[in-house]
Write an enzyme that holds these catalytic residues in place. Structure first.
Site, short mmCIF file in Angstrom:
data_model
loop_
_atom_site.label_atom_id
_atom_site.label_comp_id
_atom_site.label_asym_id
_atom_site.label_seq_id
_atom_site.Cartn_x
_atom_site.Cartn_y
_atom_site.Cartn_z
N THR A 148 32.74 37.75 -49.50
CA THR A 148 32.01 37.26 -48.31
C THR A 148 32.91 37.46 -47.09
O THR A 148 32.84 38.49 -46.43
CB THR A 148 31.60 35.78 -48.45
OG1 THR A 148 32.74 35.00 -48.79
CG2 THR A 148 30.54 35.64 -49.52
N LYS B 141 37.04 36.88 -55.51
CA LYS B 141 36.77 36.77 -54.08
C LYS B 141 37.27 35.42 -53.61
O LYS B 141 37.30 34.45 -54.37
CB LYS B 141 35.27 36.93 -53.76
CG LYS B 141 34.36 35.84 -54.25
CD LYS B 141 34.22 34.61 -53.38
CE LYS B 141 33.91 34.94 -51.95
NZ LYS B 141 33.86 33.65 -51.17
N THR C 202 39.08 27.84 -53.77
CA THR C 202 37.69 28.12 -53.40
C THR C 202 37.43 29.56 -53.63
O THR C 202 37.68 30.38 -52.78
CB THR C 202 37.46 27.89 -51.94
OG1 THR C 202 37.81 26.57 -51.66
CG2 THR C 202 36.03 28.16 -51.57
N GLU D 179 42.75 32.86 -44.86
CA GLU D 179 42.22 33.05 -43.51
C GLU D 179 43.35 32.98 -42.48
O GLU D 179 44.04 31.99 -42.35
CB GLU D 179 41.13 32.02 -43.24
CG GLU D 179 39.89 32.34 -44.08
CD GLU D 179 38.82 31.27 -44.04
OE1 GLU D 179 37.65 31.60 -44.27
OE2 GLU D 179 39.15 30.10 -43.79
N ASN E 159 37.52 29.85 -38.37
CA ASN E 159 36.78 28.68 -38.82
C ASN E 159 36.11 27.87 -37.73
O ASN E 159 35.31 26.99 -38.01
CB ASN E 159 37.69 27.77 -39.64
CG ASN E 159 37.91 28.37 -41.01
OD1 ASN E 159 36.96 28.54 -41.76
ND2 ASN E 159 39.14 28.73 -41.31
N SER F 237 28.06 29.97 -37.02
CA SER F 237 27.17 30.34 -35.91
C SER F 237 26.88 31.83 -35.91
O SER F 237 27.63 32.63 -36.39
CB SER F 237 27.80 29.93 -34.59
OG SER F 237 28.92 29.10 -34.77
#
Lengths: 408, 408
Positions: B156, B182, B193, B280, B403, B408
């Protein structure tokens, strides 16, 4: 690094003088700066004291000693060093604290154990004893100063000066409370990373003062978090000079005990909120209320799991009503919860109820709410009667900027 | 948001075909994108399966069902949906999973319980059943594909495609292992996660496969953290087709069991490191080794306290050898520790020993080390024999950027 004043800052409030407390500051120059960085509060003989301290296994000598001293219940002075935490400095750090205690005790003709010392700043550098000695000497003979000057002198990376005041009636006697605090990062439960001091002219037995302070702490300082990091130096002390002349209070049954506690809680809560308002990089003040939990303690742990979640905090920073991340944070808390009874809302609007998004959920008012500076998140676990409110701030680029080069 | 490839990325490795595993992908268009987002792995009859899953109290239906299915030990297919996690979607979410299980079971003539489903993406939106049905239909008839295509289709927010392979000898038979994964955010212990899958042609009894996978998980996926946040969907599954023809292994006493476990651990560890390398905003890969702890489990908890500390992670991002923050993170871990026995170092150089900074500590080589991409932190608690290594990444502006406006 010069930091911009937090957008969530509050003006320093009007604060009453507390009879029996004399404040003075001095320049010990613990860092290469030209500002007051040593604060001395002289307390009248007979002052009662209580304290709550960090639970860190690596606490500083100041904390180790302060914990023992607070048990004795009697205080004559407080010294706060800013710019050097003196933590993780072994016997040399401890000797520096004992030197300050002895020096002040000699000047005030009291026991060293009645002299409380706190230090805040970088970890791992022993407090320089020569600077401390000269600073204490200067403070002992300085002109008395007011609350704002003292509150400013205990600050380090704080972007605004923090104080809170309240009063209460004990019988027919009005008593005053005044508190100051420093802190903006390394803030987490089990005491935020901070130094806080509450002074009152009320007469309170030390053991009961401790009971009230511990209870107030559970509903204030232990319910805030900036980054989940807990300092080695966290300290909150309460001093009661007894100068107001009320009949001493020593239990919840005494007249005025409830009123005094309410005022103490007010001050502690306001001080704790001010720390969040100065959270490093904070743009938004977030209140998280958890209801329907297995117990109050469980509710607080769920609240802190949400409040410490980087994904929740960044979502709020981005104005995103991302309640899925709140679900995640509830799920990881390790507390009793049932996915299919869980409800989540913002500012009184439920986004999800009983484990599912609401089909008629209107995000527009929530989005509007998230544009503001004061954010409310509600979580109902639907399994019990426990409840708690915790407070935090959002996680922004400012936090990274401040912390990626603090020491250099 | 288009994300730049992580500077810590690894090229996709050469990976062997696994006999008994057929991979296919399709475009279910769970999001408004034009890419494969549904992956189907068809498994030969008799394939053994084992799984480890998120400990979240708010786990998705995929996880709830998968946990039950894994206990049965037999698998014929895996379906992975990317773009929608189907978590917190109540009975509608569960029905979508059951539909996929039924559809694939009918096509492959097997039990629905032999069809494993995972989903990853936004929380709170039921997986659209029409898109899932059409996607599965397309996948069932698609041309088989290779590992890289499948690894890409399960991603993703990943910025690079992740795989790892190993082989082992069981008796005279060479067996192959191939894994894909992933994950890049919402990564924490108790399973990062992430969705990870390891396939092997070895013949392994399901119960023993589960024992080995759980043990490997304890030393790999449960030792990584990006942000301390734990997803509602975390899943790692291992499938053993038995096509290699080795004598089935069912206990540690069987010939080749240790060799197979070593290969399985290799794959799990490499996959877990790849997730950290795609953390991230990550700019640096950090290994934290804790020794001298009360137990191995305690060492891991201390390591994760350090690895989850925003203040440690931002210091590393800034190239700052701020070992005081490591002291803080050890202190807050809530594990047995003694401040005056604690030692902290970087890349083999001790900065502090036995509770004090080393007088002859030379920061220059440490500062040089911190300029690199691979950071080593050593902590010795000095109180026992427990040890563990955990892995994390630094906390940078990139994490905030990703993040603060993901949804959005």
């Amino acid at each position: 690094m010069d930091l911009a004043r937090s957008p969530l800052a509050r003006p320093f409030p009007a604060m009453p003088a507390i009879s029996g407390v004399t404040l003075r500051v001095a320049r010990a120059r613990y860092k290469n700066w030209d500002r007051a960085d040593l604060t001395l509060a002289e307390l009248t003989p007979g002052t009662a004291v209580a304290g709550v301290f960090t639970k860190s296994a690596c606490a500083s000598s100041e904390v180790e000693l302060g914990r023992e001293q607070a048990r004795l219940g009697s205080a004559r002075a407080l010294v706060v060093n800013a710019g050097n935490s003196n933590a993780f400095t072994g016997y040399r750090g401890r000797e520096a604290v004992e030197q300050i205690m002895a020096q002040v005790a000699e000047a005030l003709d009291c026991q060293p154990s009645e002299v409380f010392v706190s230090s805040t700043g970088v970890i791992g550098v022993p407090l320089p004893r020569d600077k401390a000695r000269a600073g204490v000497e200067a403070a002992l003979t300085a002109q008395p100063c007011g609350w704002e000057e003292a509150a400013s002198a205990i600050g380090t990376t704080d972007t605004f000066t923090k104080g809170a005041a309240a009063s209460a009636m004990i019988g027919n006697t009005r008593v005053e409370l005044a508190g100051i605090i420093k802190g903006s990062g390394m803030i987490a439960p089990d005491m935020a990373t901070m130094l806080g001091y509450v002074f009152t002219d009320a007469s309170v037995e030390p053991a009961f003062l401790q009971e009230m302070l511990s209870r107030a702490n559970d509903a204030s300082f232990s319910c805030i978090t900036v980054d989940g990091d807990t300092s080695t130096s966290d300290t909150v002390l309460a001093f009661a000079t007894g100068k107001a002349g009320n009949a001493p209070i020593s239990s919840w049954d005494d007249a005025g005990a409830d009123a005094f506690y309410a005022a103490l809680l007010d001050v502690c809560r306001e001080l704790s909120h001010l720390v969040i308002r100065d959270g490093e990089g904070a743009q938004k003040f977030i209140a998280i209320t958890v209801t329907g939990a297995d117990s109050d303690a469980s509710a607080r742990r769920v609240g802190l799991s949400i409040a410490n979640s980087p994904l929740v905090k960044t979502a709020i920073a981005g104005g995103d009503a991302n309640w899925g991340r709140v679900v995640m944070a509830v799920g990881k808390a390790g507390e009793p919860a049932d996915r299919d009874r869980l409800s989540i809302g913002f500012a009184g609007t439920w986004a999800a109820r009983d484990g599912q998004p609401l089909p008629d959920y209107d995000e527009a008012p929530v989005a509007k709410h998230l544009e503001g500076q004061e954010i409310d998140i509600s979580v109902d676990l639907g399994i019990g009667e426990g409840r708690a409110t915790v407070w935090t701030c959002d996680l922004t680029h400012g936090y990274i900027a401040i912390n990626a080069d603090y020491r250099s």
